[in-house]
Scaffold this active site. Structure first.
Site, PDB file in Angstrom:
ATOM      1  N   ASP A   1     -44.312  61.377  49.729  1.00 25.52           N
ATOM      2  CA  ASP A   1     -43.732  62.413  50.580  1.00 25.52           C
ATOM      3  C   ASP A   1     -44.496  62.510  51.897  1.00 25.52           C
ATOM      4  O   ASP A   1     -45.700  62.251  51.944  1.00 25.52           O
ATOM      5  CB  ASP A   1     -43.782  63.753  49.823  1.00 25.52           C
ATOM      6  CG  ASP A   1     -42.861  64.783  50.441  1.00 25.52           C
ATOM      7  OD1 ASP A   1     -42.057  64.438  51.335  1.00 25.52           O
ATOM      8  OD2 ASP A   1     -42.959  65.958  50.040  1.00 25.52           O
TER       9      ASP A   1
ATOM     10  N   ASN B   1     -31.625  63.047  47.678  1.00 27.09           N
ATOM     11  CA  ASN B   1     -31.773  62.473  49.028  1.00 27.09           C
ATOM     12  C   ASN B   1     -30.434  62.005  49.623  1.00 27.09           C
ATOM     13  O   ASN B   1     -30.336  61.801  50.835  1.00 27.09           O
ATOM     14  CB  ASN B   1     -32.761  61.296  49.034  1.00 27.09           C
ATOM     15  CG  ASN B   1     -34.210  61.710  48.929  1.00 27.09           C
ATOM     16  OD1 ASN B   1     -35.059  60.955  48.458  1.00 27.09           O
ATOM     17  ND2 ASN B   1     -34.539  62.921  49.367  1.00 27.09           N
TER      18      ASN B   1
HETATM   19  C1  FPP Z   1     -40.247  61.326  51.689  1.00 23.07           C
HETATM   20  O1  FPP Z   1     -40.667  61.661  52.997  1.00 23.07           O
HETATM   21  C2  FPP Z   1     -39.922  59.926  51.611  1.00 23.07           C
HETATM   22  C3  FPP Z   1     -38.701  59.411  51.301  1.00 23.07           C
HETATM   23  C4  FPP Z   1     -37.518  60.233  51.007  1.00 23.07           C
HETATM   24  C5  FPP Z   1     -38.465  57.963  51.291  1.00 23.07           C
HETATM   25  C6  FPP Z   1     -39.525  57.120  50.664  1.00 23.07           C
HETATM   26  C7  FPP Z   1     -39.419  55.800  51.276  1.00 23.07           C
HETATM   27  C8  FPP Z   1     -40.451  55.050  51.666  1.00 23.07           C
HETATM   28  C9  FPP Z   1     -41.849  55.384  51.393  1.00 23.07           C
HETATM   29  C10 FPP Z   1     -40.160  53.829  52.446  1.00 23.07           C
HETATM   30  C11 FPP Z   1     -40.339  52.523  51.789  1.00 23.07           C
HETATM   31  C12 FPP Z   1     -40.122  52.465  50.323  1.00 23.07           C
HETATM   32  C13 FPP Z   1     -39.941  51.305  49.658  1.00 23.07           C
HETATM   33  C14 FPP Z   1     -39.813  51.294  48.190  1.00 23.07           C
HETATM   34  C15 FPP Z   1     -39.878  50.030  50.353  1.00 23.07           C
HETATM   35  P1  FPP Z   1     -39.813  62.690  53.813  1.00 23.07           P
HETATM   36  O2  FPP Z   1     -38.865  61.963  54.660  1.00 23.07           O
HETATM   37  O3  FPP Z   1     -39.195  63.704  52.900  1.00 23.07           O
HETATM   38  O4  FPP Z   1     -40.932  63.373  54.673  1.00 23.07           O
HETATM   39  P2  FPP Z   1     -40.965  64.880  55.184  1.00 23.07           P
HETATM   40  O5  FPP Z   1     -40.989  65.758  53.964  1.00 23.07           O
HETATM   41  O6  FPP Z   1     -42.239  64.944  55.949  1.00 23.07           O
HETATM   42  O7  FPP Z   1     -39.743  65.076  56.034  1.00 23.07           O
END
Ligand code: FPP
Length: 261
Positions: free
Chosen positions: A29, A77
């Site tokens: 996250d 998501n």
């Molecule tokens: C949460 O951060 C992250 C995600 C919803 C996506 C996870 C994806 C990756 C780490 C990219 C690559 C993954 C792979 C398997 C290649 P957020 O967007 O919710 O962050 P925020 O809470 O700060 O907005």
């Protein structure tokens, strides 16, 4: 006594390889906040998050962790703006295309948990290829949670049980914990011993609801794009200092890694 096994750059953070968790699950996250803090578009946070995925997989492999699960995209998501969903799907696709050889070289098996049917066809296809190509690898298993929700997975399993009972092939008395566990997407994987969540949020957010009954939780303020080898080792070291009791009293079950699963 077992020797300690530091990743060579972090001798101060040595982790005892004899007491590793069998399964570490991570809620990755903070990509968006990382981007915001750096004055960048959210997609840059995800792109950099992909580099953390690679770093943590490599560190886990080097230290000898058997199973690593990464919560890459939750069932919820899908409610994000379509541009962000598309970008994430593109990133997963690119990751799988480019990392496949690297995973093979390291003997890493990829498995997927989640509702694959909702993923775009091109992502599904490359996932199927990578899962098939790596199926015989034994050094480590990486479970990618994609379009995954713990509640949805439980509902799916319960439906299957209900169908079996309705068809007369199963009686209600035969339903027990091993049976339910065997119908979950995580069937065949050990329950997570350690669940890490980055970015300061202290929630499970519908990840591994059934499987995490006795999992040690580790929360860190570090945003996922900044979570690399050092932070991973710190989490393992913290785990090894926990006393796991599994509902028993504090004798007989030792520090992280020693207890019954
Ligand atoms: C949460 O951060 C992250 C995600 C919803 C996506 C996870 C994806 C990756 C780490 C990219 C690559 C993954 C792979 C398997 C290649 P957020 O967007 O919710 O962050 P925020 O809470 O700060 O907005």
């Amino acid at each position: 006594m077992a020797s300690t096994l530091p990743l060579s750059e972090f001798p101060e953070l040595s982790v005892d390889p004899a007491r590793l968790p069998r399964h570490v699950a991570i809620i990755m996250d903070g990509n968006g906040r990382w981007a915001q803090r750096h004055g960048l578009a959210r997609r840059e946070g995800h792109r950099r998050g992909k580099d953390s995925v690679r770093a943590v997989i490599d560190a886990a492999r080097e230290i000898g962790l058997p199973v690593l699960s990464l919560f890459a995209f939750s069932a919820e998501n899908w409610n994000r703006p379509p541009e962000e969903v598309n970008w994430l799907m593109e990133l997963f696709h690119r990751y799988l295309m480019t990392e496949s050889r690297r995973l093979m070289k390291r003997g890493i098996r990829i498995v997927v948990v989640g509702d694959k049917a909702r993923l775009p066809g091109r992502v599904c296809r490359v996932l199927d290829e990578v899962v098939a190509a790596t199926a015989g690898n034994r050094a480590m298993t990486v479970a990618l949670a994609l379009s995954y929700g713990g509640r949805q997975d439980l509902v799916r399993a319960v439906r299957r049980i209900a169908e079996e009972v309705a068809a007369g092939r199963l009686s209600a008395e035969q339903v027990d914990e091993p049976m339910l566990a065997s119908l979950l997407a995580t069937s065949g994987l050990p329950d997570p011993d350690l669940l890490i969540r980055t970015s300061g949020e202290q929630r499970i957010s519908n990840f591994f609801l059934y499987e995490a009954a006795y999992t040690e939780l580790y929360f860190t303020e570090t945003l996922w794009p900044d979570f690399r080898e050092r932070e991973f080792l710190q989490a393992l070291a913290a785990y090894q200092n926990r006393e796991r009791r599994f509902g028993a009293i504090g004798n007989g079950v030792g520090r992280g890694g020693d207890g019954p699963r």
